[in-house]
Design a protein around this motif. Structure first.
Motif, mmCIF file in Angstrom:
data_model
loop_
_atom_site.group_PDB
_atom_site.id
_atom_site.type_symbol
_atom_site.label_atom_id
_atom_site.label_comp_id
_atom_site.label_asym_id
_atom_site.label_seq_id
_atom_site.Cartn_x
_atom_site.Cartn_y
_atom_site.Cartn_z
ATOM 1 N N ASP A 134 0.838 -1.182 0.000
ATOM 2 C CA ASP A 134 0.000 0.000 0.000
ATOM 3 C C ASP A 134 0.880 1.241 0.000
ATOM 4 N N GLU A 136 -0.115 4.235 1.985
ATOM 5 C CA GLU A 136 -0.801 5.117 2.933
ATOM 6 C C GLU A 136 0.186 6.012 3.693
ATOM 7 N N THR A 137 1.407 5.525 3.892
ATOM 8 C CA THR A 137 2.427 6.328 4.580
ATOM 9 C C THR A 137 3.572 6.593 3.603
ATOM 10 N N THR A 141 4.885 4.175 0.616
ATOM 11 C CA THR A 141 4.935 4.712 -0.748
ATOM 12 C C THR A 141 6.306 4.472 -1.370
#
Length: 165
Positions: A134, A136-137, A141
């Motif tokens: 993912d 999200e942070t 990333t």
């Protein structure tokens, strides 16, 4: 006594591809190649063992892409890819990817990228989401983008983040 290294077998891939659009210049063999490379290189970063990956990739128009994005994400526009991961059960991972080809064409033109290279990047991105990655942070990333770059490089496709990295 010398310890024998554990051999990580590549999971079996069950890939279903659905084309809603008649005009699609992405052949199945090429899509399978992108997906296989993604799984092969990402499996070293996955904590769970996978014996099988079951994916459906559906290529849609902007109308269907917008409807699905609104229904599942509450966003009233078509996006390049939606990933629907269903989790891992009995070492089998399953997910659906919905790819909006008109958006990928538009993005490739706007970003001066080769269409097939951009499509590869977007599909790889979706496969990584299916595998649990993912963004999200900032750390997530960077990890995900670096993995995308490595997978693309392995297939001799240019770094899509060359302005950043």
């Amino acid at each position: 006594m010398k310890q024998i290294p554990k051999i990580i077998l590549e999971p079996k891939l069950s890939l279903s591809i659905q084309y809603i659009l008649l005009e699609n210049n992405l052949p199945r063999w090429l899509i399978r190649r992108w997906v296989s490379h993604s799984i092969k290189l990402a499996r070293n970063f996955i904590s769970k063992e996978l014996k099988k990956v079951i994916l459906t990739i559906r290529f849609v128009d902007e109308t269907e892409g917008k409807e699905l994005n609104k229904l599942f994400r509450g966003k009233n526009y078509a996006t390049n890819i939606l990933t629907f991961p269903y989790g891992i059960e009995n070492e089998h991972l399953s997910a659906d990817l919905v790819v909006c080809l008109p958006i990928i064409h538009k993005e490739a033109q706007e970003q001066n990228k080769i269409f097939s290279n951009h499509a590869a990047h977007i599909i790889i991105h979706g496969v990584l989401h299916a595998l649990g990655f993912d963004h999200e942070t900032e750390t997530e990333t960077i990890e995900m983008e670096q993995l995308e770059i490595a997978i693309l490089k392995n297939m001799k496709i240019e770094n899509p983040y060359k302005e950043i990295y």
